[in-house]
Write a protein that holds these residues in place. Structure first.
Motif, PDB file in Angstrom:
ATOM      1  N   SER A   1     -13.085  14.289   1.408  1.00 17.42           N
ATOM      2  CA  SER A   1     -14.235  15.178   1.288  1.00 17.42           C
ATOM      3  C   SER A   1     -13.745  16.582   0.999  1.00 17.42           C
ATOM      4  N   ASN A   2     -13.974  17.027  -0.231  1.00 21.88           N
ATOM      5  CA  ASN A   2     -13.655  18.397  -0.616  1.00 21.88           C
ATOM      6  C   ASN A   2     -14.652  18.816  -1.683  1.00 21.88           C
ATOM      7  N   PRO A   3     -14.658  20.073  -2.101  1.00 19.48           N
ATOM      8  CA  PRO A   3     -15.652  20.515  -3.079  1.00 19.48           C
ATOM      9  C   PRO A   3     -15.634  19.713  -4.374  1.00 19.48           C
ATOM     10  N   ARG A   4     -14.467  19.198  -4.765  1.00 17.80           N
ATOM     11  CA  ARG A   4     -14.382  18.461  -6.028  1.00 17.80           C
ATOM     12  C   ARG A   4     -14.753  16.988  -5.858  1.00 17.80           C
ATOM     13  N   PHE A   5     -14.325  16.391  -4.759  1.00 22.36           N
ATOM     14  CA  PHE A   5     -14.579  14.972  -4.529  1.00 22.36           C
ATOM     15  C   PHE A   5     -15.249  14.787  -3.168  1.00 22.36           C
ATOM     16  N   PRO A   6     -16.567  14.728  -3.138  1.00 24.41           N
ATOM     17  CA  PRO A   6     -17.266  14.517  -1.863  1.00 24.41           C
ATOM     18  C   PRO A   6     -16.973  13.155  -1.242  1.00 24.41           C
ATOM     19  N   SER A   7     -16.564  12.179  -2.062  1.00 23.83           N
ATOM     20  CA  SER A   7     -16.273  10.841  -1.535  1.00 23.83           C
ATOM     21  C   SER A   7     -15.290  10.143  -2.473  1.00 23.83           C
ATOM     22  N   ASN A   8     -14.860   8.964  -2.075  1.00 19.92           N
ATOM     23  CA  ASN A   8     -13.944   8.183  -2.900  1.00 19.92           C
ATOM     24  C   ASN A   8     -14.571   7.704  -4.205  1.00 19.92           C
ATOM     25  N   TRP A   9     -15.908   7.671  -4.244  1.00 24.06           N
ATOM     26  CA  TRP A   9     -16.579   7.289  -5.490  1.00 24.06           C
ATOM     27  C   TRP A   9     -16.167   8.230  -6.623  1.00 24.06           C
ATOM     28  N   GLU A  10     -16.292   9.517  -6.347  1.00 20.97           N
ATOM     29  CA  GLU A  10     -15.980  10.511  -7.392  1.00 20.97           C
ATOM     30  C   GLU A  10     -14.508  10.464  -7.792  1.00 20.97           C
ATOM     31  N   LEU A  11     -13.620  10.332  -6.813  1.00 22.26           N
ATOM     32  CA  LEU A  11     -12.188  10.302  -7.118  1.00 22.26           C
ATOM     33  C   LEU A  11     -11.842   9.098  -7.984  1.00 22.26           C
ATOM     34  N   SER A  12     -12.335   7.926  -7.627  1.00 23.13           N
ATOM     35  CA  SER A  12     -12.026   6.719  -8.409  1.00 23.13           C
ATOM     36  C   SER A  12     -12.606   6.813  -9.817  1.00 23.13           C
ATOM     37  N   ALA A  13     -13.814   7.364  -9.927  1.00 23.32           N
ATOM     38  CA  ALA A  13     -14.435   7.486 -11.251  1.00 23.32           C
ATOM     39  C   ALA A  13     -13.662   8.461 -12.135  1.00 23.32           C
ATOM     40  N   MET A  14     -13.237   9.592 -11.571  1.00 23.66           N
ATOM     41  CA  MET A  14     -12.520  10.590 -12.357  1.00 23.66           C
ATOM     42  C   MET A  14     -11.136  10.101 -12.768  1.00 23.66           C
ATOM     43  N   ARG A  15     -10.506   9.291 -11.952  1.00 22.07           N
ATOM     44  CA  ARG A  15      -9.219   8.708 -12.357  1.00 22.07           C
ATOM     45  C   ARG A  15      -9.414   7.760 -13.537  1.00 22.07           C
ATOM     46  N   ALA A  16     -10.483   6.980 -13.499  1.00 24.76           N
ATOM     47  CA  ALA A  16     -10.777   6.093 -14.622  1.00 24.76           C
ATOM     48  C   ALA A  16     -11.079   6.900 -15.880  1.00 24.76           C
ATOM     49  N   VAL A  17     -11.820   7.991 -15.719  1.00 24.49           N
ATOM     50  CA  VAL A  17     -12.153   8.843 -16.868  1.00 24.49           C
ATOM     51  C   VAL A  17     -10.904   9.511 -17.437  1.00 24.49           C
ATOM     52  N   SER A  18      -9.961   9.878 -16.579  1.00 23.87           N
ATOM     53  CA  SER A  18      -8.733  10.527 -17.063  1.00 23.87           C
ATOM     54  C   SER A  18      -7.951   9.597 -17.986  1.00 23.87           C
ATOM     55  N   VAL A  19      -7.932   8.288 -17.681  1.00 24.28           N
ATOM     56  CA  VAL A  19      -7.259   7.329 -18.561  1.00 24.28           C
ATOM     57  C   VAL A  19      -8.050   7.165 -19.854  1.00 24.28           C
ATOM     58  N   LEU A  20      -9.366   7.134 -19.731  1.00 20.90           N
ATOM     59  CA  LEU A  20     -10.218   7.024 -20.920  1.00 20.90           C
ATOM     60  C   LEU A  20      -9.956   8.179 -21.879  1.00 20.90           C
ATOM     61  N   ARG A  21      -9.854   9.385 -21.361  1.00 17.37           N
ATOM     62  CA  ARG A  21      -9.613  10.548 -22.221  1.00 17.37           C
ATOM     63  C   ARG A  21      -8.268  10.465 -22.923  1.00 17.37           C
ATOM     64  N   LEU A  22      -7.260   9.936 -22.232  1.00 17.03           N
ATOM     65  CA  LEU A  22      -5.952   9.777 -22.858  1.00 17.03           C
ATOM     66  C   LEU A  22      -6.019   8.754 -23.989  1.00 17.03           C
ATOM     67  N   PHE A  23      -6.775   7.691 -23.814  1.00 18.29           N
ATOM     68  CA  PHE A  23      -6.925   6.693 -24.879  1.00 18.29           C
ATOM     69  C   PHE A  23      -7.650   7.292 -26.077  1.00 18.29           C
ATOM     70  N   ILE A  24      -8.633   8.156 -25.822  1.00 24.27           N
ATOM     71  CA  ILE A  24      -9.310   8.835 -26.934  1.00 24.27           C
ATOM     72  C   ILE A  24      -8.326   9.733 -27.672  1.00 24.27           C
ATOM     73  N   THR A  25      -7.445  10.397 -26.922  1.00 25.47           N
ATOM     74  CA  THR A  25      -6.447  11.270 -27.527  1.00 25.47           C
ATOM     75  C   THR A  25      -5.538  10.504 -28.477  1.00 25.47           C
ATOM     76  N   CYS A  26      -5.201   9.271 -28.126  1.00 26.07           N
ATOM     77  CA  CYS A  26      -4.288   8.498 -28.967  1.00 26.07           C
ATOM     78  C   CYS A  26      -4.996   7.786 -30.106  1.00 26.07           C
ATOM     79  N   GLY A  27      -6.313   7.956 -30.213  1.00 19.18           N
ATOM     80  CA  GLY A  27      -7.035   7.412 -31.359  1.00 19.18           C
ATOM     81  C   GLY A  27      -7.778   6.113 -31.139  1.00 19.18           C
TER      82      GLY A  27
END
Length: 235
Positions: free
Chosen positions: A169-195
């Protein structure tokens, strides 16, 4: 006065003859059933064949004659047959190579097939700082390398993020839901970067839910912190 018994007009049939007659009736019914099953309805055969091809991802069934089947030898074009038939073995081979390379780096990994999805399961303990969605620089290179190897298959991928049950619980991640989702999104963004085609990518976070081990020891909690690449075999 003695009564004379009426003589029988014909003798009774032996008992075995009744059973023999029943047996012949059953045999006749059986052969009639076999004959009826040997006659194929071409209309129904066409419908079953079309359903099977579409179930395996084929876009359409093209016959040299229109409408229902009118002959037993009509060529069918399979140029749009699904990846699960043509490239499944190649994809499995590539996923196996990626898994072995991750294991050689000390990163716990595994793969499994669930329904229409081939999953590559990657532990995040050496890929992300604890409580952060930003992967380490070497982890970014690893994800980009995986992207370049999966891109030729052009299959939809859903990145699934998971955490342990330790509360955050912090200002960026109120729960594990947000943390897990943002980690998944971070990989998605890297895949977009590679085309990788953006329309084939999606991300979801499950938090501490769907663990693969009981959250009762530090080692088991480490196993539950993971990213799963759900590569969909049916585009």
């Amino acid at each position: 006065m003695a009564i004379k018994k009426k003589e029988e007009e014909c003798p009774k049939a032996p008992a075995w003859l009744t059973s023999f007659g029943d047996l012949m009736s059953l045999l006749l019914t059986f052969f009639i059933l076999l004959y009826s099953m040997s006659i194929i309805s071409l209309e129904k055969f066409y419908q079953v064949l079309k359903g099977l091809i579409e179930a395996f991802g084929g876009k359409q069934v093209i016959f040299s004659e229109g409408g229902a089947l009118k002959a037993s030898r009509i060529p069918i074009q399979f140029e749009n047959m699904h990846m699960r038939v043509k490239k499944f073995a190649e994809l499995k081979k590539e996923i196996t190579k990626i898994k072995e390379e991750l294991l050689s780096m000390g990163i716990e990994a595994d793969y499994l097939v669930t329904g229409t999805c081939m999953k590559l399961r990657v532990n995040t303990n050496r890929l992300y700082p604890l409580g952060s969605e930003e992967p380490y620089p070497q982890a970014k290179e690893l994800f980009l390398n995986m992207c370049s190897r999966l891109k030729p298959f052009s299959l939809p991928i859903t990145f699934e993020g998971y955490t342990d049950n330790m509360p955050i619980s912090n200002p960026r991640f109120p729960s594990n839901w947000e943390l897990s989702a943002m980690r998944a999104v971070s990989v998605l963004r890297l895949f977009i970067t590679c085309g990788y085609p953006q329309e084939l990518l999606s991300a979801v976070g499950y938090g501490e839910h769907h663990p693969i081990a009981p959250n009762d020891t530090p080692a088991n909690r480490e196993r539950n912190r993971r990213i799963e690449f759900c590569i969909k075999l049916n585009p």
